[in-house]
Design an enzyme around this catalytic site. Structure first.
Site, mmCIF file in Angstrom:
data_model
loop_
_atom_site.group_PDB
_atom_site.id
_atom_site.type_symbol
_atom_site.label_atom_id
_atom_site.label_comp_id
_atom_site.label_asym_id
_atom_site.label_seq_id
_atom_site.Cartn_x
_atom_site.Cartn_y
_atom_site.Cartn_z
ATOM 1 N N TRP A 1 -30.085 -0.252 -22.489
ATOM 2 C CA TRP A 1 -30.671 0.000 -24.187
ATOM 3 C C TRP A 1 -31.083 1.448 -24.243
ATOM 4 O O TRP A 1 -31.197 2.429 -25.178
ATOM 5 C CB TRP A 1 -31.848 -0.851 -25.108
ATOM 6 N N LYS A 2 -31.680 2.107 -22.855
ATOM 7 C CA LYS A 2 -32.003 2.948 -23.000
ATOM 8 C C LYS A 2 -33.643 2.845 -24.293
ATOM 9 O O LYS A 2 -34.132 2.442 -23.790
ATOM 10 C CB LYS A 2 -31.441 4.224 -23.233
ATOM 11 N N HIS B 1 -32.306 5.266 -12.054
ATOM 12 C CA HIS B 1 -31.256 5.398 -13.409
ATOM 13 C C HIS B 1 -30.929 7.054 -13.200
ATOM 14 O O HIS B 1 -32.351 7.614 -12.461
ATOM 15 C CB HIS B 1 -31.869 4.979 -14.808
ATOM 16 N N GLU C 1 -22.653 4.987 -10.955
ATOM 17 C CA GLU C 1 -22.521 5.651 -12.701
ATOM 18 C C GLU C 1 -23.126 7.381 -12.386
ATOM 19 O O GLU C 1 -23.224 8.358 -11.912
ATOM 20 C CB GLU C 1 -23.806 5.129 -13.176
ATOM 21 N N SER D 1 -19.771 5.577 -19.354
ATOM 22 C CA SER D 1 -18.162 5.412 -20.893
ATOM 23 C C SER D 1 -18.310 3.898 -21.026
ATOM 24 O O SER D 1 -16.871 4.284 -21.131
ATOM 25 C CB SER D 1 -18.174 6.796 -20.098
ATOM 26 N N GLY E 1 -24.465 1.504 -21.347
ATOM 27 C CA GLY E 1 -25.454 2.157 -21.647
ATOM 28 C C GLY E 1 -25.253 2.308 -23.959
ATOM 29 O O GLY E 1 -25.503 0.847 -24.252
ATOM 30 N N GLY E 2 -24.329 3.231 -24.378
ATOM 31 C CA GLY E 2 -24.233 3.228 -25.748
ATOM 32 C C GLY E 2 -23.789 1.998 -26.466
ATOM 33 O O GLY E 2 -23.534 1.425 -27.279
HETATM 34 P P1 PGA Z 1 -23.227 4.781 -21.071
HETATM 35 O O1 PGA Z 1 -24.506 4.754 -19.735
HETATM 36 O O2 PGA Z 1 -22.343 3.711 -21.009
HETATM 37 O O3 PGA Z 1 -23.755 5.074 -22.609
HETATM 38 O O4 PGA Z 1 -22.465 6.071 -20.114
HETATM 39 C C1 PGA Z 1 -24.668 3.899 -19.149
HETATM 40 C C2 PGA Z 1 -25.881 4.177 -18.066
HETATM 41 O O5 PGA Z 1 -26.381 5.086 -18.728
HETATM 42 O O6 PGA Z 1 -26.299 3.218 -17.635
#
Ligand code: PGA
Length: 256
Positions: free
Chosen positions: A8-9, A94, A166, A212, A233-234
């Site tokens: 979720w950051k 990360h 990543e 992504s 993430g997003g």
């Molecule tokens: P993202 O992020 O899916 O928004 O690209 C992935 C992550 O940072 O772990």
């Protein structure tokens, strides 16, 4: 079993939204718990509230970072021993921490070792920058990160160790990596892990793709022979999108 992890950051900014999101995810993830391991990584301040919702659901909880000492005069840091009281998982290294907070490979290695020693499961993140990708040096960069980050790991850690590949240029950019590039890099990671902790133990280390990942493209990654899941993430901030990613992963692995 494959792993689908929700990073979720630094979101959401209030606890009610965090609870809405986790309840939305749970309604689907709970039904898939025998096919896919799902782990949610909220910000530290929402861990307790989210833990209550996840209690006895089979869906796992993790933190987005941990320090390498267990207690002491380290203002602002949170230790693996503390996290172990709430979580099963932690993300270490990360790229956003490497880029914005200056985390080095040496720090990543210390954090990974400390978290594993506290019996947390670890997702250690590696990945090249756009410049490395353009210059064709992705392999060297990723090899260095894996070797340095696992410096203190042994075969005994393999069941609790996950490496997320990543590519930094794919994170949050909408530019997901070509599956062929992802596959080659994951194969390299598996080889290096094998050289470090033994090929048998390395087979137990799960390798994820991240960058992504969306409902529309998840299948092309989870179908890759060496891919054990995804770090999202997003799309993990939208309950329906994340739920779709969990379902696709369950279906693909169900046919393996
Ligand atoms: P993202 O992020 O899916 O928004 O690209 C992935 C992550 O940072 O772990």
């Amino acid at each position: 079993m494959p792993l689908v992890a929700a990073n979720w950051k630094m979101n959401p900014t209030n606890v009610d939204d965090a609870l809405d999101l986790v309840r939305g995810v749970m309604s689907v993830a709970r039904g898939q718990a025998d096919k896919v391991e799902v782990a949610i990584f909220p910000p530290f301040v929402w861990l307790t509230a989210v833990a209550e919702v996840l209690f006895e659901s089979g869906v796992k909880l993790g933190a987005q970072n941990a320090f390498w000492e267990m207690s002491g005069a380290y203002t602002g840091e949170i230790s693996p021993a503390m996290l172990k009281t709430l979580c099963q998982w932690v993300i270490i290294g990360h790229s956003e921490r490497r880029l914005f907070v200056g985390e080095t490979d040496e720090m990543v290695a210390k954090k990974t070792a400390a978290a594993l020693s506290s019996e947390l499961s670890v997702i250690m993140c590696v990945g090249e920058l756009a410049d490395h990708y353009d210059a064709g040096t992705s392999d060297q960069v990723v090899s260095t990160q894996v070797k340095a980050g696992l410096a203190s790991c042994s075969a005994d850690d393999s069941a609790r160790l996950v490496i997320a590949y990543e590519p930094v240029w794919a994170i949050g950019s909408g530019k997901s990596a070509d599956p062929e590039h992802a596959y080659k890099t994951m194969r390299l990671i598996r080889k290096i892990v094998g050289e470090m902790i033994g090929a048998g133990a390395a087979r137990k280390v799960r390798i994820l793709y991240g960058g992504s990942v969306k409902p529309e493209n998840v299948q092309q990654y989870v179908e890759l022979p060496l891919c054990d899941g995804v770090l999202v993430g997003g799309a993990s901030l939208v309950a329906d999108e994340f739920a779709h990613i969990v379902k696709v992963t369950a279906e693909v692995y169900g046919h393996r």
